[in-house]
Scaffold this active site. Structure first.
Site, short mmCIF file in Angstrom:
data_model
loop_
_atom_site.label_atom_id
_atom_site.label_comp_id
_atom_site.label_asym_id
_atom_site.label_seq_id
_atom_site.Cartn_x
_atom_site.Cartn_y
_atom_site.Cartn_z
N SER A 74 0.85 -1.19 0.00
CA SER A 74 0.00 0.00 0.00
C SER A 74 0.88 1.24 0.00
O SER A 74 2.05 1.17 0.40
CB SER A 74 -0.86 0.00 1.28
N TYR A 90 -2.05 -0.73 10.51
CA TYR A 90 -2.12 -1.06 9.07
C TYR A 90 -0.82 -0.68 8.37
O TYR A 90 -0.25 -1.47 7.62
CB TYR A 90 -3.31 -0.33 8.45
N1 LIG Z 1 -8.68 -0.24 -1.12
C1 LIG Z 1 -7.58 0.48 -0.95
O1 LIG Z 1 -7.63 1.73 -0.93
C2 LIG Z 1 -6.25 -0.21 -0.82
C3 LIG Z 1 -5.11 0.58 -0.93
C4 LIG Z 1 -3.86 -0.03 -0.80
C5 LIG Z 1 -3.77 -1.38 -0.57
N2 LIG Z 1 -4.91 -2.14 -0.45
C6 LIG Z 1 -4.74 -3.56 -0.20
O2 LIG Z 1 -5.38 -4.30 -1.21
C7 LIG Z 1 -5.70 -5.60 -0.73
C8 LIG Z 1 -7.13 -5.94 -1.10
O3 LIG Z 1 -8.01 -5.08 -0.39
P1 LIG Z 1 -9.32 -4.43 -1.04
O4 LIG Z 1 -9.16 -2.97 -0.95
O5 LIG Z 1 -9.62 -5.05 -2.34
O6 LIG Z 1 -10.39 -4.82 0.09
P2 LIG Z 1 -11.73 -5.70 0.05
O7 LIG Z 1 -12.21 -5.69 1.46
O8 LIG Z 1 -12.64 -5.22 -1.00
O9 LIG Z 1 -11.20 -7.16 -0.34
C9 LIG Z 1 -10.42 -7.94 0.53
C10 LIG Z 1 -10.78 -9.40 0.35
O10 LIG Z 1 -9.94 -10.18 1.22
C11 LIG Z 1 -10.75 -11.13 1.89
N3 LIG Z 1 -10.15 -11.51 3.17
C12 LIG Z 1 -10.13 -10.78 4.31
N4 LIG Z 1 -9.52 -11.48 5.28
C13 LIG Z 1 -9.15 -12.66 4.74
C14 LIG Z 1 -8.50 -13.79 5.25
N5 LIG Z 1 -8.12 -13.86 6.54
N6 LIG Z 1 -8.26 -14.84 4.42
C15 LIG Z 1 -8.68 -14.80 3.12
N7 LIG Z 1 -9.32 -13.75 2.59
C16 LIG Z 1 -9.56 -12.69 3.39
C17 LIG Z 1 -12.10 -10.43 2.08
O11 LIG Z 1 -13.15 -11.36 2.33
C18 LIG Z 1 -12.23 -9.70 0.76
O12 LIG Z 1 -12.86 -10.50 -0.22
C19 LIG Z 1 -5.43 -5.56 0.77
O13 LIG Z 1 -4.18 -6.17 1.05
C20 LIG Z 1 -5.38 -4.07 1.07
O14 LIG Z 1 -4.62 -3.79 2.22
C21 LIG Z 1 -6.14 -1.58 -0.58
#
Ligand SMILES: NC(=O)c1ccc[n+]([C@@H]2O[C@H](COP(=O)([O-])OP(=O)(O)OC[C@H]3O[C@@H](n4cnc5c(N)ncnc54)[C@H](O)[C@@H]3O)[C@@H](O)[C@H]2O)c1
Length: 277
Positions: free
Chosen positions: A145, A158
């Site tokens: 991130s 985080y």
């Molecule tokens: N959305 C943002 O702004 C953003 C920015 C930077 C990084 N990220 C990173 O992107 C990645 C995906 O996040 P997202 O934004 O798509 O969120 P999201 O909540 O839409 O998707 C995350 C998915 O991971 C699954 N999940 C959660 N805990 C889990 C576990 N213990 N085992 C298996 N699956 C699990 C959830 O059920 C969900 O389907 C994460 O690592 C997040 O930190 C997101």
């Protein structure tokens, strides 16, 4: 035989049921890859598997908690019994905790470290050795991130996990180089996903005004498809650290040329996000 940039490759995506994981899985399927998917949410996982199959690709999908070593071990055993191995691993599953030191509980720390750090380690620990044994090279993508490039007091735990993912990826890239396995750390800024709703909010961050402000911020975020595209580029071009979105590029550039200016900009953003803190 399929056609596309990843024709007949097998791509593992964790947390594939929503947001960046979902977009990434579907993008790889569109480019000819077969998928191995996991998530804790069975319903959304099933929807993504069905969409993959509708594109004519295969999907092996299981409900797995990436923070559990035992669950990831059985998942890898099952995958390796069915397939010779995977070509690309996307360690994407992640959760967020909003809060500073005094509001973040030890249970929050264990939860977010278990999923965001150990989940990524488990994905590598259980799937990379087979990738090495096959001798065909491959690629590991770890979703970090922009919060893993610039420290934020609003996302203390985080940010800690995402700095860990960036450091782990940099070291792993060196470790796996001789096996022709590339490693990328993807650092997105704000992306429109469910991460806020699924995360934990502590202290003042749990108040309605703060929830509304962060909802508005996320609403203006980039699409998960943008990240999926950069992930595919990172695999093809073997890119190491990949900022995605303007704020992530800004954080990455300023971190190197002027950390003080970055701190000042970040504090302004935080002041808007949580003026009461
Ligand atoms: N959305 C943002 O702004 C953003 C920015 C930077 C990084 N990220 C990173 O992107 C990645 C995906 O996040 P997202 O934004 O798509 O969120 P999201 O909540 O839409 O998707 C995350 C998915 O991971 C699954 N999940 C959660 N805990 C889990 C576990 N213990 N085992 C298996 N699956 C699990 C959830 O059920 C969900 O389907 C994460 O690592 C997040 O930190 C997101």
């Amino acid at each position: 035989m399929s056609s596309g940039r990843f024709a007949d490759k097998v791509v593992l995506v964790t947390g594939a049921g929503s947001g960046i994981g979902r977009a990434t899985a579907l993008a790889f399927a569109r480019e000819g890859a077969d998928l191995v998917l996991c998530d804790v949410n069975e319903a959304s996982l099933e929807e993504v598997s069905a969409a993959t199959r509708a594109q004519g690709r295969r999907a092996l999908a299981r409900k797995v908690d990436v923070s559990s070593a035992a669950a990831m071990q059985s998942f890898a055993d099952e995958v390796h019994a069915a397939l010779s191995g995977v070509d690309v691993i996307v360690n994407n599953a992640g959760v967020a905790v909003a809060g500073g030191l005094r509001d973040t509980t030890l249970d929050d720390w264990n939860w977010v470290m278990g999923i965001n750090v150990m989940g990524v380690v488990h994905g590598c620990h259980f799937f990379v050795p087979r990738m090495i044994e096959r001798g065909r090279g491959g690629h590991v993508v770890n979703i970090a991130s922009a919060a893993g490039l610039a420290g934020s007091r609003l996302l203390l735990a985080y940010a800690t996990t995402k700095f860990a993912v960036v450091g782990f990826s940099e070291a792993l890239r060196e470790d796996l180089r001789r096996h022709r396995i590339g490693v990328s750390a993807i650092c997105p800024g704000f992306i429109r996903t469910n991460i806020n709703e699924a995360g934990r909010r502590r202290g003042r961050f749990a108040e309605p005004a703060a929830i509304e402000r962060s909802r508005r911020l996320m609403e203006r975020g980039a699409s998960p498809e943008l990240v999926a595209g950069r992930i595919m580029d990172a695999v093809e071009q073997n890119l190491g650290l990949v900022p995605v979105t303007k704020e992530a590029h800004l954080a990455y550039a300023l971190k190197r040329v002027s950390p003080n200016l970055l701190g000042a900009i970040w504090r302004r953003l935080e002041a808007w996000q949580a003026p009461e803190l």
